[in-house]
Motif scaffolding. Structure first.
Motif, PDB file in Angstrom:
ATOM      1  N   ALA A   1       0.703  -1.376  -0.369  1.00  0.00           N
ATOM      2  CA  ALA A   1      -0.003   0.001  -0.152  1.00  0.00           C
ATOM      3  C   ALA A   1       0.861   1.448  -0.031  1.00  0.00           C
ATOM      4  O   ALA A   1       2.023   1.359   0.779  1.00  0.00           O
ATOM      5  CB  ALA A   1      -1.046  -0.126   1.252  1.00  0.00           C
TER       6      ALA A   1
ATOM      7  N   GLY B   1       0.328   5.712   0.395  1.00  0.00           N
ATOM      8  CA  GLY B   1      -0.569   6.765   0.532  1.00  0.00           C
ATOM      9  C   GLY B   1       0.112   7.899  -0.265  1.00  0.00           C
ATOM     10  O   GLY B   1       0.304   7.745  -1.349  1.00  0.00           O
ATOM     11  N   ALA B   2       0.449   8.892   0.528  1.00  0.00           N
ATOM     12  CA  ALA B   2       1.234   9.831  -0.166  1.00  0.00           C
ATOM     13  C   ALA B   2       2.939   9.735  -0.406  1.00  0.00           C
ATOM     14  O   ALA B   2       3.540  10.631  -0.802  1.00  0.00           O
ATOM     15  CB  ALA B   2       0.870  11.260   0.546  1.00  0.00           C
ATOM     16  N   GLN B   3       3.406   8.693   0.136  1.00  0.00           N
ATOM     17  CA  GLN B   3       4.567   8.235   0.013  1.00  0.00           C
ATOM     18  C   GLN B   3       5.688   9.084   0.602  1.00  0.00           C
ATOM     19  O   GLN B   3       6.795   9.677   0.047  1.00  0.00           O
ATOM     20  CB  GLN B   3       5.118   7.984  -1.332  1.00  0.00           C
ATOM     21  CG  GLN B   3       4.269   6.598  -1.991  1.00  0.00           C
ATOM     22  CD  GLN B   3       4.953   6.011  -3.147  1.00  0.00           C
ATOM     23  OE1 GLN B   3       4.961   7.053  -4.347  1.00  0.00           O
ATOM     24  NE2 GLN B   3       5.373   4.985  -3.210  1.00  0.00           N
ATOM     25  N   THR B   4       5.330   9.578   1.837  1.00  0.00           N
ATOM     26  CA  THR B   4       6.539  10.405   2.666  1.00  0.00           C
ATOM     27  C   THR B   4       7.154   9.371   3.794  1.00  0.00           C
ATOM     28  O   THR B   4       7.706  10.161   4.528  1.00  0.00           O
ATOM     29  CB  THR B   4       5.730  11.607   3.428  1.00  0.00           C
ATOM     30  OG1 THR B   4       4.587  11.066   4.389  1.00  0.00           O
ATOM     31  CG2 THR B   4       5.046  12.538   2.371  1.00  0.00           C
ATOM     32  N   SER B   5       7.004   8.226   3.770  1.00  0.00           N
ATOM     33  CA  SER B   5       7.652   7.511   4.601  1.00  0.00           C
ATOM     34  C   SER B   5       9.098   7.562   4.710  1.00  0.00           C
ATOM     35  O   SER B   5       9.661   7.732   3.649  1.00  0.00           O
ATOM     36  CB  SER B   5       7.353   5.908   4.225  1.00  0.00           C
ATOM     37  OG  SER B   5       8.044   5.040   5.109  1.00  0.00           O
TER      38      SER B   5
ATOM     39  N   THR C   1       4.575  16.696  11.124  1.00  0.00           N
ATOM     40  CA  THR C   1       5.013  17.692  10.598  1.00  0.00           C
ATOM     41  C   THR C   1       4.627  17.756   9.233  1.00  0.00           C
ATOM     42  O   THR C   1       4.476  18.599   8.245  1.00  0.00           O
ATOM     43  CB  THR C   1       6.372  17.875  10.803  1.00  0.00           C
ATOM     44  OG1 THR C   1       6.792  17.446  12.037  1.00  0.00           O
ATOM     45  CG2 THR C   1       6.975  19.449  10.503  1.00  0.00           C
ATOM     46  N   SER C   2       4.491  16.555   8.552  1.00  0.00           N
ATOM     47  CA  SER C   2       3.965  16.341   7.162  1.00  0.00           C
ATOM     48  C   SER C   2       2.455  16.334   6.925  1.00  0.00           C
ATOM     49  O   SER C   2       2.163  15.911   5.841  1.00  0.00           O
ATOM     50  CB  SER C   2       4.548  14.907   6.610  1.00  0.00           C
ATOM     51  OG  SER C   2       4.243  13.935   7.554  1.00  0.00           O
TER      52      SER C   2
ATOM     53  N   SER D   1      -0.999  10.967   3.961  1.00  0.00           N
ATOM     54  CA  SER D   1      -2.312  10.744   3.967  1.00  0.00           C
ATOM     55  C   SER D   1      -2.865  10.399   5.157  1.00  0.00           C
ATOM     56  O   SER D   1      -2.055   9.904   6.093  1.00  0.00           O
ATOM     57  CB  SER D   1      -2.549   9.517   2.791  1.00  0.00           C
ATOM     58  OG  SER D   1      -1.957   8.517   3.275  1.00  0.00           O
TER      59      SER D   1
ATOM     60  N   SER E   1       1.073   7.479  13.113  1.00  0.00           N
ATOM     61  CA  SER E   1       2.259   8.719  13.269  1.00  0.00           C
ATOM     62  C   SER E   1       1.704   9.755  14.379  1.00  0.00           C
ATOM     63  O   SER E   1       0.577   9.667  14.862  1.00  0.00           O
ATOM     64  CB  SER E   1       1.761   9.444  11.844  1.00  0.00           C
ATOM     65  OG  SER E   1       2.144   8.679  10.794  1.00  0.00           O
ATOM     66  N   SER E   2       2.778  10.312  14.811  1.00  0.00           N
ATOM     67  CA  SER E   2       2.558  11.412  15.694  1.00  0.00           C
ATOM     68  C   SER E   2       3.100  12.559  15.216  1.00  0.00           C
ATOM     69  O   SER E   2       3.930  12.799  14.236  1.00  0.00           O
ATOM     70  CB  SER E   2       3.127  10.916  17.022  1.00  0.00           C
ATOM     71  OG  SER E   2       4.370  10.665  17.052  1.00  0.00           O
TER      72      SER E   2
ATOM     73  N   VAL F   1      -6.269  -0.161   4.688  1.00  0.00           N
ATOM     74  CA  VAL F   1      -7.428   0.517   5.241  1.00  0.00           C
ATOM     75  C   VAL F   1      -8.152   1.494   3.960  1.00  0.00           C
ATOM     76  O   VAL F   1      -7.497   1.802   3.266  1.00  0.00           O
ATOM     77  CB  VAL F   1      -6.942   1.757   6.125  1.00  0.00           C
ATOM     78  CG1 VAL F   1      -7.920   2.554   6.634  1.00  0.00           C
ATOM     79  CG2 VAL F   1      -5.928   0.780   7.445  1.00  0.00           C
TER      80      VAL F   1
ATOM     81  N   GLU G   1       8.215   7.202  15.932  1.00  0.00           N
ATOM     82  CA  GLU G   1       6.978   7.293  15.035  1.00  0.00           C
ATOM     83  C   GLU G   1       7.161   7.080  13.425  1.00  0.00           C
ATOM     84  O   GLU G   1       6.004   6.987  12.967  1.00  0.00           O
ATOM     85  CB  GLU G   1       6.667   9.033  15.357  1.00  0.00           C
ATOM     86  CG  GLU G   1       7.758   9.844  14.566  1.00  0.00           C
ATOM     87  CD  GLU G   1       7.480  11.576  14.688  1.00  0.00           C
ATOM     88  OE1 GLU G   1       6.717  11.660  15.528  1.00  0.00           O
ATOM     89  OE2 GLU G   1       8.015  11.952  14.026  1.00  0.00           O
TER      90      GLU G   1
END
Ligand SMILES: Cc1cc2nc3c(=O)[nH]c(=O)nc-3n(C[C@H](O)[C@H](O)[C@H](O)COP(=O)(O)OP(=O)(O)OC[C@H]3O[C@@H](n4cnc5c(N)ncnc54)[C@H](O)[C@@H]3O)c2cc1C
Length: 468
Positions: free
Chosen positions: A61, A63-67, A125-126, A131, A140-141, A202, A425
């Motif tokens: 999966a 999402g917005a690919q900021t991992s 912060t992102s 997403s 995330s936190s 999800v 996080e």
């Protein structure tokens, strides 16, 4: 092509340009998938998973690919982008609940809640570029997790597509007492929050909202030394916990000398010229309450802050400016690391945590460990009120990358020996899976494998994430 791609051909593309477009996230890794799927409904996600299961095709999966840990990229099978499922479905202001699809940007979901005077608390912060599904999958936190916790406690219910294509809804039990079964199975919502795409996809979420504060005050406090800034932050956290000194921060953030220099460049001018470290705090007021600025000033002066250079942020625009200044820190560090890519280098960012009172001691030890391996950080910053820093390194080539990874591993070993965690996080993803065993016993890892096997017996979901 290394793995078969299911015949849901209207959902899947093997176009090289599209595959290349989903090959990177914020980890610095590049992994090109065999195919990309961009479904537009939960039913299409289920169809894709059914076929992937039949052909044993891996599905990761995105999402917005900021991992930061390579969770949303894969070099096998399909990257399943959830970005087209981006609707905020509804806000129920009476129940204080928002329902949304996973591809919605977190910032958009928060604004939909705020339009009804309600707060969706998770605040990485992102948040404007990541997403809702990513926030749930990574638990995330953000800065305000000091007061509100990470994403997990705010998730009420989830609609999840399992590996075999079955769609299930899991909802937190509305019970005050429950002794049926092991605690591990009593609330399946908790299986999926933080599971990094390994247990299910999800496709919709329901989250609890809270009252929006009437006003928020931010204070940017420069200090002459890192030790003074960290001493102030620990004192403010203790004061909050014990209800004394008149301060009740919702966040307690830290910038070390290198990251403070980035923030000062962003602000421009000659502000806080004598400062070498920085604390950023926010406190909320509800109804007629007011933030006690004098209490904050007294606490800051008691820790040798540069009192004349303290910034006060009030009002939406001003608080947004403060956020932009802090966001400039990771964004600049990420950008600077790009130049080493061609030589085999990249950014390495770690996000460990220790009990907050031991953070200064842990950071001193981390610097000493880095020096032992002949490397140094490009900057350290983060959620110090939770004992949680981000250490960023820039590897200029492969040899330096290897030394940095050795230093990170030694640091994580030390952090765990202090009662800390190897990931606070960003999750484990692909970059930290070799270090999970530093913290979790074989039994704990075995329990994780048992859950994985129960929900995804063929192991097609996000292979390479979390598990070695
Ligand atoms: C500049 C910057 C600042 C950041 N600041 C923070 C911060 O303050 N706090 C923080 O916690 N993180 C932070 N991050 C990391 C990252 O933004 C968060 O982890 C974010 O929640 C990931 O969301 P995403 O949509 O980008 O997910 P992705 O990167 O696309 O995916 C992340 C993981 O979630 C899984 N996933 C995504 N969507 C689903 C879904 N619908 N169902 C199942 N699994 C799914 C993926 O498989 C992957 O394992 C930051 C990153 C950057 C680049």
């Amino acid at each position: 092509m290394t793995t078969p791609v299911p015949d849901a051909s209207h959902l899947v593309t093997t176009d090289p340009d599209v595959r290349a477009g989903y090959a990177q996230d914020a980890s610095g890794l590049r992994l090109v998938p065999d195919a990309v799927a961009r479904p537009t409904s939960a039913a299409e996600v289920a169809e894709l998973l059914r076929e992937a299961s039949a052909t044993r095709t891996p599905v990761t999966a995105a999402g917005a690919q900021t991992s930061y840990v390579g969770g949303s990229i894969a070099d096998r099978g399909i990257v399943l982008s959830l970005r087209a499922l981006d609707r905020v479905l509804d806000v129920d202001p009476i129940a204080g609940i928002v329902r949304a699809e996973p591809g919605a940007f977190l910032g958009d979901v928060k604004r939909a809640a705020a339009d009804h005077g309600l707060l969706l608390a998770p605040d990485p912060t992102s948040e404007e570029e990541s997403s809702l599904g990513g926030a749930i999958a990574c638990n995330s936190s953000g800065a305000r997790s000091l007061k509100y916790g990470a994403t997990r406690p705010h998730v009420r219910a989830l609609t999840v597509v399992l590996a075999d294509g079955r769609v299930i809804e899991v909802r937190r039990p509305a019970l005050e007492k429950n002794t049926a079964g092991f605690p591990l199975v009593q609330d399946p919502v908790d299986w999926f929050v933080g599971s990094e795409g390994t247990l299910g996809i999800v496709v919709a979420a329901e989250l609890q909202l809270l009252p929006l504060p009437t006003s928020v005050t931010g204070l940017g406090i420069p200090f002459r030394t890192a030790a003074a800034a960290l001493g102030f932050i620990a004192a403010a956290r203790s004061a909050r916990d014990h209800g004394d000194a008149g301060v009740a921060p919702r966040c307690l953030e830290y910038l070390d000398p290198k990251t403070f220099a980035i923030a000062r460049d962003f602000v421009g001018g000659n502000w806080a010229a004598g400062g070498d470290a920085y604390a950023y705090v926010e406190e909320e007021a509800f109804r007629d309450d007011a933030v006690d600025l004098d209490a904050w000033l007294a606490l800051a002066e008691g820790h040798a802050a540069l009192a004349d250079d303290i910034q006060v942020f009030e009002g939406e625009q001003s608080l947004r400016d403060a956020r932009r200044m802090r966001h400039a820190v990771p964004a600049t560090l990420n950008e600077r690391a790009m130049r080493w890519r061609d030589a085999g280098g990249r950014k390495v960012s770690t996000d460990w945590a220790v009990p907050y009172l031991r953070l200064h001691e842990a950071l001193v030890a981390a610097d000493a460990i880095a020096a032992e391996f002949g490397v140094e950080t490009a900057g350290t910053f983060g959620h110090a009120g939770n004992g949680h820093p981000h250490q960023h390194f820039h590897a200029r080539d492969r040899a330096e990358l290897a030394r940095i990874e050795q230093a990170v591993e030694a640091t994580l070993r030390h952090v765990v020996s202090m009662g800390g965690t190897v990931s606070a996080e960003h999750g484990i993803g692909k970059l930290k899976r070799q270090w999970l065993a530093l913290q979790l016993t074989p039994s704990q890892q075995g329990m994780m494998r048992a859950i994985k096997h129960e929900l995804d017996p063929l192991g097609i979901l996000a292979p390479g994430n979390v598990f070695l």
